[in-house]
Design a protein around this motif. Structure first.
Motif, PDB file in Angstrom:
ATOM      1  N   PHE A 163       0.769  -1.582   0.360  1.00  0.00           N
ATOM      2  CA  PHE A 163       0.314  -0.193  -0.143  1.00  0.00           C
ATOM      3  C   PHE A 163       0.764   1.471   0.245  1.00  0.00           C
ATOM      4  O   PHE A 163       1.718   0.923   0.097  1.00  0.00           O
ATOM      5  N   THR A 164       0.166   2.222  -0.266  1.00  0.00           N
ATOM      6  CA  THR A 164       1.624   3.384  -0.747  1.00  0.00           C
ATOM      7  C   THR A 164      -0.067   4.667  -0.196  1.00  0.00           C
ATOM      8  O   THR A 164      -1.264   3.876   0.406  1.00  0.00           O
ATOM      9  N   PRO A 165      -0.201   5.871  -0.652  1.00  0.00           N
ATOM     10  CA  PRO A 165      -0.025   6.552   0.079  1.00  0.00           C
ATOM     11  C   PRO A 165      -1.679   7.185  -1.657  1.00  0.00           C
ATOM     12  O   PRO A 165      -2.839   7.758  -0.807  1.00  0.00           O
ATOM     13  N   ALA A 166      -1.664   6.702  -2.260  1.00  0.00           N
ATOM     14  CA  ALA A 166      -2.526   6.467  -2.743  1.00  0.00           C
ATOM     15  C   ALA A 166      -3.906   5.505  -2.681  1.00  0.00           C
ATOM     16  O   ALA A 166      -5.030   5.466  -2.880  1.00  0.00           O
ATOM     17  N   ASN A 167      -3.515   4.903  -1.587  1.00  0.00           N
ATOM     18  CA  ASN A 167      -3.977   3.662  -1.287  1.00  0.00           C
ATOM     19  C   ASN A 167      -4.856   4.022   0.346  1.00  0.00           C
ATOM     20  O   ASN A 167      -5.654   3.253   0.924  1.00  0.00           O
ATOM     21  N   VAL A 168      -4.227   5.370   1.259  1.00  0.00           N
ATOM     22  CA  VAL A 168      -5.531   5.791   1.854  1.00  0.00           C
ATOM     23  C   VAL A 168      -6.117   6.838   1.266  1.00  0.00           C
ATOM     24  O   VAL A 168      -5.532   7.570   0.477  1.00  0.00           O
ATOM     25  N   LEU A 169      -7.982   6.887   2.042  1.00  0.00           N
ATOM     26  CA  LEU A 169      -8.421   7.406   1.930  1.00  0.00           C
ATOM     27  C   LEU A 169      -8.520   8.419   2.904  1.00  0.00           C
ATOM     28  O   LEU A 169      -8.791   7.729   3.636  1.00  0.00           O
ATOM     29  N   ILE A 170      -8.739   9.922   2.916  1.00  0.00           N
ATOM     30  CA  ILE A 170      -9.073  10.765   3.731  1.00  0.00           C
ATOM     31  C   ILE A 170     -10.270  11.219   3.878  1.00  0.00           C
ATOM     32  O   ILE A 170     -10.874  12.011   2.743  1.00  0.00           O
ATOM     33  N   MET A 171     -11.519  11.148   4.819  1.00  0.00           N
ATOM     34  CA  MET A 171     -12.468  11.158   5.190  1.00  0.00           C
ATOM     35  C   MET A 171     -12.558  12.453   5.194  1.00  0.00           C
ATOM     36  O   MET A 171     -12.028  12.997   5.663  1.00  0.00           O
ATOM     37  N   PRO A 172     -13.705  13.471   5.559  1.00  0.00           N
ATOM     38  CA  PRO A 172     -14.042  14.603   5.293  1.00  0.00           C
ATOM     39  C   PRO A 172     -13.579  15.068   6.592  1.00  0.00           C
ATOM     40  O   PRO A 172     -12.982  16.182   7.091  1.00  0.00           O
ATOM     41  N   ASP A 173     -13.405  13.924   7.534  1.00  0.00           N
ATOM     42  CA  ASP A 173     -13.889  14.717   9.056  1.00  0.00           C
ATOM     43  C   ASP A 173     -11.897  14.500   9.685  1.00  0.00           C
ATOM     44  O   ASP A 173     -11.567  14.321  10.805  1.00  0.00           O
ATOM     45  N   LYS A 174     -10.957  13.996   8.433  1.00  0.00           N
ATOM     46  CA  LYS A 174      -9.667  13.765   8.609  1.00  0.00           C
ATOM     47  C   LYS A 174      -9.479  12.340   9.079  1.00  0.00           C
ATOM     48  O   LYS A 174      -8.046  12.051   8.997  1.00  0.00           O
ATOM     49  N   SER A 175     -10.590  10.948   9.160  1.00  0.00           N
ATOM     50  CA  SER A 175      -9.785   9.984   9.399  1.00  0.00           C
ATOM     51  C   SER A 175      -9.269   9.452   8.198  1.00  0.00           C
ATOM     52  O   SER A 175      -9.797   9.916   7.229  1.00  0.00           O
TER      53      SER A 175
END
Length: 166
Positions: free
Chosen positions: A55-67
């Protein structure tokens, strides 16, 4: 949800973005929060026997609440959790190293202690993501920047000319 024999995670789009689009560096608090959430996500995947391709930063989703959530990950194979632990490549340790490398990209250049810690962790020092994050917390507390609070005093005097303190 399953589709064509493949398990999918579906999130409604509500303004989420990818970590790869996030400017670096991140603050220490946000970095630790992100590390903890990702480590728990990885632990869940490991508990199901999932061996990840990476996994890389392209596999991390940032939700509107920053989670954060793992997103669009490639699972190489699913095996029983005990078999995952005994696998020759030690995928749990590898995911701990990958997490350290991912976090390293978002540490400020002036935070040498944290960069050094994550550099070591990226080279297989920890047995998995959760032990890495536990030690990361201790390292962050140990290397908190010193808060300088100056000693301040004031004094006045009427002097030789005035009758009262002006």
């Amino acid at each position: 949800m399953f589709r064509h024999g493949q398990m999918l995670s579906v999130y409604p789009y509500d303004g989420a973005s990818l970590l790869i689009d996030e400017p670096s560096p991140l603050g220490r608090r946000r970095l630790y929060s992100m590390a903890l959430e990702l480590a728990h996500g990885l632990q869940f995947l490991h508990s199901t026997g999932a061996r990840l391709h990476g996994f890389t930063p392209a596999n991390v989703l940032i939700m509107p609440d920053k989670s954060v959530r793992l997103f669009d990950i490639n699972i190489v194979e699913a095996m029983s959790p005990p078999a995952l632990v005994r696998h020759l490549d030690d995928p749990i340790r590898a995911d701990g190293s990958r997490l350290a490398r991912l976090l390293l990209e978002y540490v400020g250049p002036r935070d040498a202690n944290l960069r050094s810690f994550l550099w070591d962790a990226a080279h297989d020092r920890y047995p998995g993501p959760l032990p890495l994050v536990e030690e990361l917390k201790r390292e962050m507390v140990r290397t908190l920047p010193a808060r300088w609070s100056p000693n301040v005093a004031a004094m006045s005097d009427t002097g030789l000319v005035r009758e009262r303190n002006e």
